[in-house]
Design a protein around this motif. Structure first.
Motif, PDB file in Angstrom:
ATOM      1  N   HIS A  55       1.101  -1.530   0.083  1.00 37.16           N
ATOM      2  CA  HIS A  55       0.065   0.258   0.177  1.00 37.16           C
ATOM      3  C   HIS A  55       0.832   1.343   0.183  1.00 37.16           C
ATOM      4  CE1 HIS A  55       0.889   0.939   4.024  1.00 37.16           C
ATOM      5  NE2 HIS A  55       0.873   0.025   4.308  1.00 37.16           N
ATOM      6  N   PRO A  56       0.160   2.616  -0.114  1.00 34.79           N
ATOM      7  CA  PRO A  56       0.646   3.529  -0.154  1.00 34.79           C
ATOM      8  C   PRO A  56       1.203   4.649   1.133  1.00 34.79           C
ATOM      9  CG  PRO A  56      -0.885   4.306  -1.613  1.00 34.79           C
ATOM     10  CD  PRO A  56      -0.972   2.520  -1.304  1.00 34.79           C
ATOM     11  N   ILE A  57       2.153   5.637   1.311  1.00 32.52           N
ATOM     12  CA  ILE A  57       2.109   5.810   2.572  1.00 32.52           C
ATOM     13  C   ILE A  57       1.958   7.650   2.175  1.00 32.52           C
ATOM     14  CG2 ILE A  57       3.641   6.931   4.083  1.00 32.52           C
ATOM     15  CD1 ILE A  57       3.610   3.695   4.286  1.00 32.52           C
ATOM     16  N   GLY A  58       0.556   7.323   3.220  1.00 36.21           N
ATOM     17  CA  GLY A  58       0.045   9.218   3.433  1.00 36.21           C
ATOM     18  C   GLY A  58      -0.789   9.105   4.887  1.00 36.21           C
ATOM     19  N   VAL A  59      -1.255  10.514   4.226  1.00 40.55           N
ATOM     20  CA  VAL A  59      -1.739  10.441   5.816  1.00 40.55           C
ATOM     21  C   VAL A  59      -3.105   9.529   5.606  1.00 40.55           C
ATOM     22  CG1 VAL A  59      -3.483  12.054   6.553  1.00 40.55           C
ATOM     23  CG2 VAL A  59      -1.164  12.487   6.280  1.00 40.55           C
ATOM     24  N   GLY A  60      -3.441   8.745   6.689  1.00 40.07           N
ATOM     25  CA  GLY A  60      -4.511   7.932   7.024  1.00 40.07           C
ATOM     26  C   GLY A  60      -3.843   6.703   5.782  1.00 40.07           C
ATOM     27  N   LEU A  61      -3.489   6.402   5.157  1.00 37.33           N
ATOM     28  CA  LEU A  61      -2.966   5.060   4.011  1.00 37.33           C
ATOM     29  C   LEU A  61      -2.989   4.278   4.816  1.00 37.33           C
ATOM     30  CD1 LEU A  61      -2.369   6.653   1.033  1.00 37.33           C
ATOM     31  CD2 LEU A  61      -4.230   5.691   1.183  1.00 37.33           C
ATOM     32  N   SER A  62      -3.375   2.650   4.675  1.00 32.71           N
ATOM     33  CA  SER A  62      -2.911   1.502   4.774  1.00 32.71           C
ATOM     34  C   SER A  62      -3.668   0.566   3.630  1.00 32.71           C
ATOM     35  CB  SER A  62      -3.706   1.301   6.212  1.00 32.71           C
ATOM     36  OG  SER A  62      -4.922   1.403   6.311  1.00 32.71           O
ATOM     37  N   ARG A  63      -3.592  -0.372   4.860  1.00 32.01           N
ATOM     38  CA  ARG A  63      -3.824  -1.838   3.515  1.00 32.01           C
ATOM     39  C   ARG A  63      -5.331  -1.619   3.391  1.00 32.01           C
ATOM     40  NH1 ARG A  63      -4.532  -4.715   8.635  1.00 32.01           N
ATOM     41  NH2 ARG A  63      -7.039  -5.520   9.393  1.00 32.01           N
ATOM     42  N   PHE A  64      -5.962  -0.624   3.617  1.00 30.85           N
ATOM     43  CA  PHE A  64      -7.551  -0.144   3.181  1.00 30.85           C
ATOM     44  C   PHE A  64      -7.151  -0.225   1.522  1.00 30.85           C
ATOM     45  CE2 PHE A  64      -7.411   3.628   3.636  1.00 30.85           C
ATOM     46  CZ  PHE A  64      -7.769   4.681   2.669  1.00 30.85           C
ATOM     47  N   PHE A  65      -6.422   1.329   1.118  1.00 28.95           N
ATOM     48  CA  PHE A  65      -5.930   0.988  -0.098  1.00 28.95           C
ATOM     49  C   PHE A  65      -6.646   0.055  -0.627  1.00 28.95           C
ATOM     50  CE2 PHE A  65      -4.080   1.318  -3.755  1.00 28.95           C
ATOM     51  CZ  PHE A  65      -4.123   2.404  -4.523  1.00 28.95           C
ATOM     52  N   TRP A  66      -6.472  -1.484  -0.502  1.00 21.84           N
ATOM     53  CA  TRP A  66      -6.685  -2.290  -1.257  1.00 21.84           C
ATOM     54  C   TRP A  66      -7.815  -2.829  -1.891  1.00 21.84           C
ATOM     55  CZ3 TRP A  66      -3.058  -2.606  -5.683  1.00 21.84           C
ATOM     56  CH2 TRP A  66      -1.777  -2.629  -5.454  1.00 21.84           C
ATOM     57  N   HIS A  67      -8.719  -2.983  -0.600  1.00 22.06           N
ATOM     58  CA  HIS A  67      -9.557  -3.650  -0.589  1.00 22.06           C
ATOM     59  C   HIS A  67     -10.931  -3.925  -1.847  1.00 22.06           C
ATOM     60  CE1 HIS A  67      -9.487  -2.825   3.921  1.00 22.06           C
ATOM     61  NE2 HIS A  67      -9.244  -3.995   3.965  1.00 22.06           N
ATOM     62  N   ARG A  68     -10.629  -2.726  -2.377  1.00 21.19           N
ATOM     63  CA  ARG A  68     -11.727  -2.810  -3.685  1.00 21.19           C
ATOM     64  C   ARG A  68     -11.107  -3.331  -4.006  1.00 21.19           C
ATOM     65  NH1 ARG A  68     -13.677   3.379  -5.418  1.00 21.19           N
ATOM     66  NH2 ARG A  68     -16.108   3.523  -3.015  1.00 21.19           N
ATOM     67  N   PHE A  69      -9.881  -3.185  -5.142  1.00 17.65           N
ATOM     68  CA  PHE A  69      -8.722  -4.439  -5.815  1.00 17.65           C
ATOM     69  C   PHE A  69      -9.265  -5.625  -5.207  1.00 17.65           C
ATOM     70  CE2 PHE A  69      -5.047  -6.989  -6.073  1.00 17.65           C
ATOM     71  CZ  PHE A  69      -4.865  -7.406  -7.563  1.00 17.65           C
ATOM     72  N   PRO A 293      -8.201   4.079 -17.411  1.00 24.04           N
ATOM     73  CA  PRO A 293      -8.216   5.573 -17.145  1.00 24.04           C
ATOM     74  C   PRO A 293      -8.196   6.018 -15.490  1.00 24.04           C
ATOM     75  CG  PRO A 293     -10.790   4.272 -18.146  1.00 24.04           C
ATOM     76  CD  PRO A 293      -9.380   3.281 -18.318  1.00 24.04           C
ATOM     77  N   GLY A 294      -7.991   7.492 -15.159  1.00 18.79           N
ATOM     78  CA  GLY A 294      -8.257   7.704 -13.721  1.00 18.79           C
ATOM     79  C   GLY A 294      -6.660   8.637 -13.696  1.00 18.79           C
ATOM     80  N   ARG A 295      -6.208   8.421 -12.271  1.00 16.88           N
ATOM     81  CA  ARG A 295      -5.392   9.409 -12.755  1.00 16.88           C
ATOM     82  C   ARG A 295      -4.014   8.785 -11.192  1.00 16.88           C
ATOM     83  NH1 ARG A 295      -5.934  16.068  -9.899  1.00 16.88           N
ATOM     84  NH2 ARG A 295      -3.280  16.130 -10.329  1.00 16.88           N
ATOM     85  N   ASN A 296      -3.815   9.173 -10.527  1.00 16.32           N
ATOM     86  CA  ASN A 296      -2.356   8.124  -9.065  1.00 16.32           C
ATOM     87  C   ASN A 296      -3.424   7.070  -8.699  1.00 16.32           C
ATOM     88  OD1 ASN A 296      -0.889  10.261 -10.938  1.00 16.32           O
ATOM     89  ND2 ASN A 296      -1.101  11.725  -9.117  1.00 16.32           N
ATOM     90  N   VAL A 297      -4.630   6.774  -8.031  1.00 15.97           N
ATOM     91  CA  VAL A 297      -4.532   5.493  -7.201  1.00 15.97           C
ATOM     92  C   VAL A 297      -5.554   4.571  -8.070  1.00 15.97           C
ATOM     93  CG1 VAL A 297      -4.272   7.240  -4.762  1.00 15.97           C
ATOM     94  CG2 VAL A 297      -6.931   7.033  -6.392  1.00 15.97           C
ATOM     95  N   LEU A 298      -5.499   4.033  -8.932  1.00 10.75           N
ATOM     96  CA  LEU A 298      -5.539   3.628 -10.174  1.00 10.75           C
ATOM     97  C   LEU A 298      -6.027   1.781  -9.518  1.00 10.75           C
ATOM     98  CD1 LEU A 298      -3.184   3.509 -12.886  1.00 10.75           C
ATOM     99  CD2 LEU A 298      -4.608   5.181 -12.581  1.00 10.75           C
ATOM    100  N   PRO A 299      -5.583   1.623  -8.422  1.00 10.59           N
ATOM    101  CA  PRO A 299      -6.541   0.155  -7.474  1.00 10.59           C
ATOM    102  C   PRO A 299      -8.001   0.504  -6.954  1.00 10.59           C
ATOM    103  CG  PRO A 299      -4.354   0.118  -7.178  1.00 10.59           C
ATOM    104  CD  PRO A 299      -4.692   1.458  -7.604  1.00 10.59           C
ATOM    105  N   TYR A 300      -7.635   2.210  -6.486  1.00 12.60           N
ATOM    106  CA  TYR A 300      -9.121   2.378  -5.434  1.00 12.60           C
ATOM    107  C   TYR A 300     -10.008   3.265  -6.731  1.00 12.60           C
ATOM    108  CZ  TYR A 300     -11.806   4.173  -1.894  1.00 12.60           C
ATOM    109  OH  TYR A 300     -13.399   4.687  -1.293  1.00 12.60           O
ATOM    110  N   GLU A 301      -9.709   4.118  -8.131  1.00 10.41           N
ATOM    111  CA  GLU A 301     -10.158   5.055  -8.548  1.00 10.41           C
ATOM    112  C   GLU A 301     -10.971   4.095  -9.661  1.00 10.41           C
ATOM    113  OE1 GLU A 301     -10.286   9.722 -11.098  1.00 10.41           O
ATOM    114  OE2 GLU A 301      -7.885   8.546 -10.353  1.00 10.41           O
ATOM    115  N   SER A 302      -9.987   2.952 -10.733  1.00  5.38           N
ATOM    116  CA  SER A 302     -10.371   2.457 -11.273  1.00  5.38           C
ATOM    117  C   SER A 302     -10.436   0.774 -11.402  1.00  5.38           C
ATOM    118  CB  SER A 302      -9.372   3.148 -12.517  1.00  5.38           C
ATOM    119  OG  SER A 302      -9.813   4.511 -12.694  1.00  5.38           O
ATOM    120  N   THR A 303     -11.186   0.476 -10.551  1.00  8.32           N
ATOM    121  CA  THR A 303     -10.933  -1.117  -9.801  1.00  8.32           C
ATOM    122  C   THR A 303     -11.117  -2.115 -11.371  1.00  8.32           C
ATOM    123  OG1 THR A 303     -11.451  -0.312  -8.182  1.00  8.32           O
ATOM    124  CG2 THR A 303     -11.360  -2.824  -8.220  1.00  8.32           C
TER     125      THR A 303
END
Length: 318
Positions: A55-69, A293-303
């Protein structure tokens, strides 16, 4: 290794009710670290290469980033076991007050591979955590646990090949570790800031910055100790020239770039998505690229689109 486990029916706040999800913990350097395992019902999973997500590093980010994927991956019938860990300093893993370098997270993942997974994986890494993946690959001897690599929205090429001086990193770290930095973190975890930053820097469409995303970020940033991982990233401890490391990556590699990919740093501002993709493919010995399609958070935005191109590539990796 001290290993304990617990089971949950839904990952965090994602409302995904499935018996295929399990949350577990392991101990690394006396720190309690969390991870999830997603097990498909298809018996063929036993013969397929597992996926390991970073997962990426950032304010509040963790493994949840990949849940939609993970949900889309299993729902579309891909029969791969998925490992989704929280890096140290993030999510439900412990958050010691340390300056984190790529080598730290790479060693955590190497330990995880050798003691928990115990078999080769296909590594999926988001954004600027690519240096962690490259460091992990450099640590492989025999057996080699990295069979293939997927880069989701990697940083601009100029950012990945420009080294920041050590003294600059330390000055930035000391500033962030001051009362001023603590005040900044309290401001940055406000919902209004998280929404605006996501709309301006991460997502192609502001309408896709949904409550689920913002709720998870706010939940992940409640613990002030989560700032150490964020500050380590902002201080640039990951900033080196990785051109040679990329050129030495022998694994088959898929690079996925958003059609509206942008750079958060000043470096790479003028780089187009096509330029970024071309540079990575040029330097990777076994690289192939896709734009979706999408910008920088593709697994979440363009799952859906991300799962499709990754699934197609992995079928050739195995």
């Amino acid at each position: 290794m001290a290993l304990n486990s617990s089971t949950s029916s839904s990952p965090n706040t994602d409302n995904w009710q499935t018996s295929l999800y399990k949350e577990e913990f392991y101990t690394w350097h006396n720190y309690r670290c969390a991870y999830e395992v997603y097990t498909p019902t298809d018996e063929s999973a036993k013969t397929k290469t597992p996926l390991l997500l970073v997962h990426p590093i950032g304010v509040g980010l963790s493994r949840f980033f990949w849940h939609r994927f993970c949900q889309e991956w299993l729902n579309t019938g891909h029969g791969h076991l998925i490992y989704n860990p929280d890096l140290l300093g993030c999510g439900e893993s412990e958050m010691p007050p340390l300056a984190y370098y790529p080598i730290d997270w790479a060693e955590q993942l190497q330990y995880f591979l050798t003691t928990v997974v115990k078999k080769p994986v296909i590594l999926l890494v988001q954004g600027a955590l690519l240096p962690v993946a490259l460091t992990l690959i450099q640590k492989q001897t025999e057996p080699n646990y990295i069979q293939g690599l997927v880069l989701s929205g990697p940083p601009s090429w100029s950012l990945m090949t420009a080294e920041t001086q050590y003294w600059q990193q330390r000055v930035a770290w000391n500033l962030l570790e001051s009362p001023l930095g603590s005040a900044f973190f309290r401001y940055a975890r406000r919902r209004q800031f998280l929404q605006k930053f996501s709309e301006d820097k991460l997502f192609a469409e502001s309408s896709t910055v949904d409550n689920q995303w913002l709720d998870n970020l706010q939940k992940g940033a409640i613990n002030p100790a989560s700032r150490y991982a964020v500050f380590s990233f902002l201080a640039g401890f990951w900033r080196q020239n990785y051109q040679q490391a990329i050129a030495n990556t022998s694994q088959p590699t898929l690079v996925v770039v958003g059609e509206q990919a942008s750079s958060i740093s000043k470096l790479g501002k003028s780089e187009t998505p096509e330029d970024r993709l071309a540079q990575y493919i040029k330097h990777l010995p076994q690289g192939e690229g896709r734009k979706i399609p999408g910008r920088n958070v593709l697994p979440y935005e363009s799952t859906y689109e991300f799962v499709k191109v990754v699934g197609d590539a992995i079928s050739r990796f195995e």
